[in-house]
Scaffold this motif. Structure first.
Motif, PDB file in Angstrom:
ATOM      1  N   VAL A  47      42.099  -1.909 -22.469  1.00  0.00           N
ATOM      2  CA  VAL A  47      42.273  -1.523 -23.326  1.00  0.00           C
ATOM      3  C   VAL A  47      42.301   0.506 -22.628  1.00  0.00           C
ATOM      4  N   GLY A  48      42.466   1.156 -23.477  1.00  0.00           N
ATOM      5  CA  GLY A  48      42.809   2.574 -22.728  1.00  0.00           C
ATOM      6  C   GLY A  48      43.650   3.269 -23.768  1.00  0.00           C
ATOM      7  N   THR A  49      42.764   4.920 -24.040  1.00  0.00           N
ATOM      8  CA  THR A  49      43.807   6.056 -24.014  1.00  0.00           C
ATOM      9  C   THR A  49      45.047   6.736 -23.235  1.00  0.00           C
ATOM     10  N   VAL A  50      45.878   7.120 -23.777  1.00  0.00           N
ATOM     11  CA  VAL A  50      46.775   7.859 -23.348  1.00  0.00           C
ATOM     12  C   VAL A  50      46.219   9.105 -22.977  1.00  0.00           C
ATOM     13  N   THR A  51      46.274  10.071 -21.905  1.00  0.00           N
ATOM     14  CA  THR A  51      45.696  10.702 -21.667  1.00  0.00           C
ATOM     15  C   THR A  51      47.110  11.590 -20.961  1.00  0.00           C
ATOM     16  N   ASP A  52      47.544  11.800 -20.306  1.00  0.00           N
ATOM     17  CA  ASP A  52      49.650  11.975 -20.066  1.00  0.00           C
ATOM     18  C   ASP A  52      50.127  11.243 -19.412  1.00  0.00           C
ATOM     19  N   ILE A  53      51.513  12.077 -20.049  1.00  0.00           N
ATOM     20  CA  ILE A  53      52.272  11.513 -19.598  1.00  0.00           C
ATOM     21  C   ILE A  53      53.497  12.345 -19.024  1.00  0.00           C
ATOM     22  N   GLU A  54      54.141  11.500 -17.791  1.00  0.00           N
ATOM     23  CA  GLU A  54      55.139  12.876 -16.639  1.00  0.00           C
ATOM     24  C   GLU A  54      56.377  12.043 -16.756  1.00  0.00           C
ATOM     25  N   GLY A  55      57.208  11.977 -16.679  1.00  0.00           N
ATOM     26  CA  GLY A  55      58.453  12.176 -15.814  1.00  0.00           C
ATOM     27  C   GLY A  55      59.886  12.952 -17.106  1.00  0.00           C
ATOM     28  N   THR A  56      60.889  12.541 -16.951  1.00  0.00           N
ATOM     29  CA  THR A  56      62.093  13.050 -17.080  1.00  0.00           C
ATOM     30  C   THR A  56      62.308  13.080 -18.731  1.00  0.00           C
ATOM     31  N   SER A  57      62.675  12.946 -18.901  1.00  0.00           N
ATOM     32  CA  SER A  57      63.471  13.394 -20.110  1.00  0.00           C
ATOM     33  C   SER A  57      63.899  11.542 -20.877  1.00  0.00           C
ATOM     34  N   LEU A  58      63.881  11.650 -22.091  1.00  0.00           N
ATOM     35  CA  LEU A  58      64.809  10.640 -23.114  1.00  0.00           C
ATOM     36  C   LEU A  58      66.065   9.999 -21.972  1.00  0.00           C
ATOM     37  N   TYR A  59      66.209   9.547 -22.441  1.00  0.00           N
ATOM     38  CA  TYR A  59      68.300   8.851 -21.572  1.00  0.00           C
ATOM     39  C   TYR A  59      68.412   9.003 -20.165  1.00  0.00           C
TER      40      TYR A  59
END
Length: 184
Positions: A47-59
């Motif tokens: 169980v955890g909380t998202v602190t950051d999302i990195e990456g490229t755009s949708l699709y």
């Protein structure tokens, strides 16, 4: 005449389908496993909380890196922070995580040797924590949870390294003094 029109339409449809340059991706999941089966098949469950999302755009065909602050561990890594990968598009079975939200996560080892690199799929039982009460109850009954090992931040690490360096310098100085006083 009717036959010619039918063949013409059929030929046009087949040509368009064969020579279409765009690709279509679709996520197709097998029948969902029970919580205990998913626990067994997963390499890490927490169980955890998202602190950051990195990456490229949708699709994009690239994976997103999703960072979590881990609160409870049911299986796998004992780290207080975990980074997982998921495809950036749900059509490629990527899970749509939201920064700041708390999740129950079922992840599998990723890569050639599976060392500490995990991936999450839309097909797993991963879900918002607020919607996972039955799954959490099953996991607690199955073996319970543990809290992650506390991690030091970078400032604490630097401070500890400074203290260790100072102690080592003093120890070396003391040894030199003793050798000088008592000779070799």
């Amino acid at each position: 005449m009717k036959t010619k029109v039918t063949f013409l339409l059929l030929g046009t449809f087949i040509s368009v389908m064969m020579f279409s340059s765009s690709r279509v991706h679709a996520c197709s999941c097998a029948i969902q496993e029970s919580v205990l089966e998913e626990l067994e098949d997963s390499d890490t469950v927490f169980v955890g909380t998202v602190t950051d999302i990195e990456g490229t755009s949708l699709y994009s065909t690239e994976n997103l890196n999703v960072d979590f602050s881990v609160e409870k561990i049911y299986k796998g890594s004992t780290d207080a922070y975990q980074t997982l990968k998921t495809p950036s598009d749900s059509a490629a079975c990527g899970y749509n995580f939201e920064e700041g939200e708390k999740y129950l996560v079922f992840a599998r080892a990723w890569g050639e040797d599976g060392d500490d690199e995990f991936t999450v799929s839309l097909c797993s039982l991963t879900q918002l924590f607020s919607e996972a009460s039955e799954e959490i109850e099953d996991l607690e009954v199955a073996g319970g949870s543990r809290t992650p090992a506390p991690m030091q931040n970078e400032e604490e690490n630097e401070e500890n390294e400074g203290i260790i360096r100072t102690l080592m310098e003093r120890l070396i100085s003391l040894i030199r003094q003793l050798l000088a006083q008592y000779g070799r």
